[in-house]
Design an enzyme around this catalytic site. Structure first.
Site, short mmCIF file in Angstrom:
data_model
loop_
_atom_site.label_atom_id
_atom_site.label_comp_id
_atom_site.label_asym_id
_atom_site.label_seq_id
_atom_site.Cartn_x
_atom_site.Cartn_y
_atom_site.Cartn_z
N HIS A 178 -22.33 -49.67 40.31
CA HIS A 178 -23.08 -49.25 39.27
C HIS A 178 -24.65 -48.70 39.42
O HIS A 178 -25.13 -47.63 38.81
CB HIS A 178 -23.33 -50.27 38.10
N CYS A 194 -12.60 -29.97 37.55
CA CYS A 194 -13.97 -31.02 37.26
C CYS A 194 -13.98 -32.11 38.54
O CYS A 194 -14.81 -32.65 38.45
CB CYS A 194 -13.79 -31.68 35.85
#
Ligand code: PEP
Ligand code: MG
Length: 766
Positions: free
Chosen positions: A378, A691
């Site tokens: 994270h 993407c």
């Protein structure tokens, strides 16, 4: 840890004034306004006198791992800066290598004894040496010697170790660098280059700031061991209570992994052996702080030599605990106050949570170096969103740097340079300047439309996911958000975000985008994206397992809450939603059914609906390539997830460095796949975007435009380079050439060389 001894009779002598007096004198000497050499000479005299020894010598570790005699009382003065030992050579080298004290009544008999005639030490028989340790690193060796065959007492060994702690401070301060021969460097100041794993790209130059500031111990010796013992017990109790509270809070919040780590810490805090060693150190006359530092130094020095991963993990726990204990003892916060941050800070930490990084002032940060944490952690996600160069996997970086040391984070190669030489620093500063100049050039392109020289208009969109990404919409001049990775909010949050938390972020996002489109992607967890509070058991092959839309369809409540948040946030405007990892048309249809259910629900409850809903599919699983016309007919738009598509097409795990780079996205088979998709979109008159990472790389983006792609979504840092490429491209010329290469060179592994040559020859800026 018991020092080696021989069997000579114990002849302990009282020392002059005891350790307290010695330490006070040492401190006075260190503060005196004299040269570093004079200080060190004085220190040697003081120690010799206090220990009733005829000799006291200080050896300092040099950058080339030689131990050099820096000062002596008793040996020949001519040997100073002349006598050198390799680590492992002689008694001094042995102490440095083992990081343990050595006490001998007849040094000459020891197999490691190495005679140095220039020192004149042959007349001294008894020998006591201790390592000068700091943060687990050996900085030098402190030795006392006596003529008599005497045995040093346990108390004397302890006293010399405490003295070595004070000396460690002089060495670590860098002061001694002023007295080395030209071209030599003491080890603590040596430049080091370390290789790690890239978490976030970019180059950062600055000065080290320890995320958890080291406690500087001012007072080493205590008047009253009993009260120090009580202090340590109280501090440990407070730390234990704090850990218990964190465990309980984490448990309630369902933070599985976090709780496990804390549980491990709790076990260490209750470890009787550790506690006993602390009390033993206090019993020798140390303050509680100095005892923690001493015990942790010894533990670190021992454990760092171990290759056992279990022991090394335990070392982290012990480090963490020692640090908490020290902060508790000095009444200092565990995390650095914000205002102390210098202007060019490079944060250094063993590990860091995502929210901790967000608490720093980004404007003052230049980089981040961690001991632990992978590219999908994270904190890495946040570092990338902040555009902060970051590297991880640097063992013991916390022990190797001193606060304020010059540091370079090379997030392009994955290297970290500690205290770089001036030429290295200059070269990096030049690279950083060049990057800044290029950034400036890209900023100037901000409002220039992305149109090729022959008039093809390309839409450049952003890949985003967090609130901190939103300002990039305006800084880069992007045409909208082509991929909103909604799972990032889930990943940085300690628990499942509620409907209103999700809606809030989505609303903020569409408001930041204004008239520009935003494409939401439904939750893409599983595989490499793990939520600590949503663990669903180990899988043999997580990339092929229960992930993304598969979870969404099996846990409809989860997906429906998310769809509701998206539809509510897009009230009155277009809602563009797409689903990841679709492998069969039926999955897509079921997901669309859920969108319709949610629209019906919102309508029934009187909510304002989006003006229009566009429901798209990500092409990431190769099965869809064989139903491409059918899926193009069903979906409102297609978006190619090239990262996953490439991994599944070539059966090569994108997270596994051994295979991730093995197959090229510019290979004929992958280019053909990309062509198949864009052509199917054109036949069905459905927009197609891309993407995955390839859309943000200039050479790959050039090939994509030649294949017919007109919507590319990428990270914010890629918008400028891709736009510069587009402005210099003649796409018709490449289109023809690429078609020929794809046919005539179809057996090749890659057409990258051909594409590079085209760019070079026609002046395309890559
Ligand atoms: C992809 O797979 O290309 C993609 C855009 O999705 P992610 O990288 O988030 O898996
Ligand atoms: Mg994907």
């Amino acid at each position: 840890m018991a020092p080696e001894r021989d069997k000579a009779e114990k002849t302990a002598r009282p020392s002059l004034g005891g350790p307290r007096v010695l330490l006070r004198r040492l401190r006075e000497t260190m503060a005196a306004p004299v040269s570093a050499q004079e200080k060190l000479d004085k220190v040697a005299v003081l120690i010799a006198a206090n220990m009733v020894a005829e000799v006291c010598s200080v050896y300092v570790m040099q950058a080339d791992d030689d131990l050099e005699l820096f000062a002596t009382e008793g040996l020949n003065r001519e040997a100073v800066h002349l006598t050198k030992m390799k680590a492992g050579e002689g008694l001094v080298g042995l102490i440095a290598r083992e990081a343990q004290p050595l006490a001998l009544s007849d040094a000459h008999k020891h197999p490691a004894f190495s005679y140095r005639p220039e020192t004149g030490e042959e007349i001294y028989n008894a020998f006591l040496g201790v390592p000068i340790l700091r943060a687990g690193n050996t900085l030098g060796v402190l030795v006392v010697q006596n003529r008599a065959h005497r045995v040093y007492t346990e108390e004397e060994i302890e006293a010399l170790q405490t003295t070595a702690m004070v000396l460690a401070e002089i060495v670590a301060s860098g002061e001694l660098q002023s007295i080395v021969e030209p071209g030599e460097t003491i080890a603590i100041r040596r430049p080091i280059s370390l290789a790690g794993e890239i978490l976030s790209e970019g180059i950062g130059l600055g000065h080290a700031v320890l995320h958890e500031p080291r406690v500087v111990i001012r007072n080493f010796v205590a008047d009253d061991p009993a009260s120090e013992g009580a202090r340590i017990d109280q501090a440990l109790e407070a730390v234990q209570a704090n850990i218990d509270e964190l465990v309980e809070r984490g448990g309630k919040a369902g933070q599985g992994e976090h709780v496990e780590i804390l549980e491990a810490l709790r076990m260490v805090a209750n470890d009787k052996g550790w506690l006993r060693r602390l009390h033993e150190a206090i019993a020798t006359g140390l303050t509680a702080e100095a005892a923690v530092e001493r015990v942790q130094n010894d533990t670190r020095a021992r454990m760092m030599r171990s290759t056992d991963p279990y022991l090394r993990d335990r070392l982290h726990d012990l480090d963490d605990l020692a640090s908490r204990l020290l902060h508790q003892l000095v009444g200092q916060g565990f995390v650095r106050p914000k205002e102390e941050l210098p202007d060019n800070a490079i944060l250094v930490a063993r590990a860091m949570g995502p929210t901790a990084l967000l608490e720093y002032d980004r404007a003052r940060l230049r980089g981040l170096v961690l001991e632990e944490g992978g590219a999908s952690s994270h904190v890495a996600v946040i570092a990338r969103a902040l555009g902060l160069p970051a590297v991880s996997g640097i063992t013991n970086i916390v022990g190797l740097v001193e606060p304020g040391d010059a540091l370079i984070v090379d997030g392009v190669s994955g290297d970290v340079r500690v205290r770089p030489q001036p030429d290295v620093e200059a070269a990096y500063a030049e690279r950083a300047r060049m990057r800044a100049r290029r950034q400036e050039q890209y900023r100037r392109l901000r409002d220039v439309p992305a149109v090729t020289k022959d008039g093809a208009v390309v839409s450049l969109l952003l890949n985003a996911g967090l609130r901190i990404d939103l300002p990039h919409l305006d800084d880069t001049g992007a045409d909208g958000i082509g991929l909103l990775r909604t799972e990032l909010q889930y990943m940085v949050s300690p628990r499942l975000p509620s409907l209103s938390q999700q809606e809030k972020l989505y609303r903020m996002t569409v408001e930041a985008a204004g008239a520009r489109p935003v494409t939401f992607r439904t939750l893409d967890i599983g595989g490499d994206k793990v939520l600590p509070y949503f663990r669903h058991g180990e899988e043999e092959n997580p990339a092929l397992g229960w992930r993304a839309i598969r979870i969404g369809l099996d846990r409809p409540a989860l997906l429906r809450v998310q769809l509701r948040a998206m539809l509510r946030a897009c009230a009155g405007r277009e809602a563009r939603i797409m689903t990841p990892m679709i492998a069969a048309i039926s999955e897509f249809e079921r997901a669309r059914g859920m969108v319709e259910q949610e629209i019906a629900f919102l309508r029934k409850h009187g909510h304002e609906l989006p003006a229009r809903v566009q429901f798209g599919v990500m092409i990431e699983v190769p099965s869809l390539l064989h139903q491409i016309d059918e899926i193009a007919a069903s979906a409102d738009f297609l978006s190619v997830g090239s990262n996953d598509l490439l991994q599944y097409l070539f059966a090569a795990d994108r997270e596994n460095p051994r295979v991730a780079q093995r197959f090229d996205s510019m290979s004929p088979p992958f280019l053909r796949v990309l062509q198949t998709i864009v052509e199917a979109g054109a036949r069905a008159r459905k927009p197609v975007s891309i993407c995955g990472e390839i859309g943000g790389k200039p050479l790959e983006a050039m090939a994509l435009i030649a294949l017919g792609y007109r919507q590319l979504s990428m990270s914010p840092a890629s918008i400028g380079p891709v736009k510069a490429m587009i402005l210099s491209l003649n796409v018709k010329a490449l289109r023809t050439r690429l078609a020929v290469w794809m046919k005539e060179r179809a057996r090749k592994d890659s057409l990258r060389e051909e594409l590079s040559a085209f760019a070079r020859e026609t002046g395309v800026q890559l």
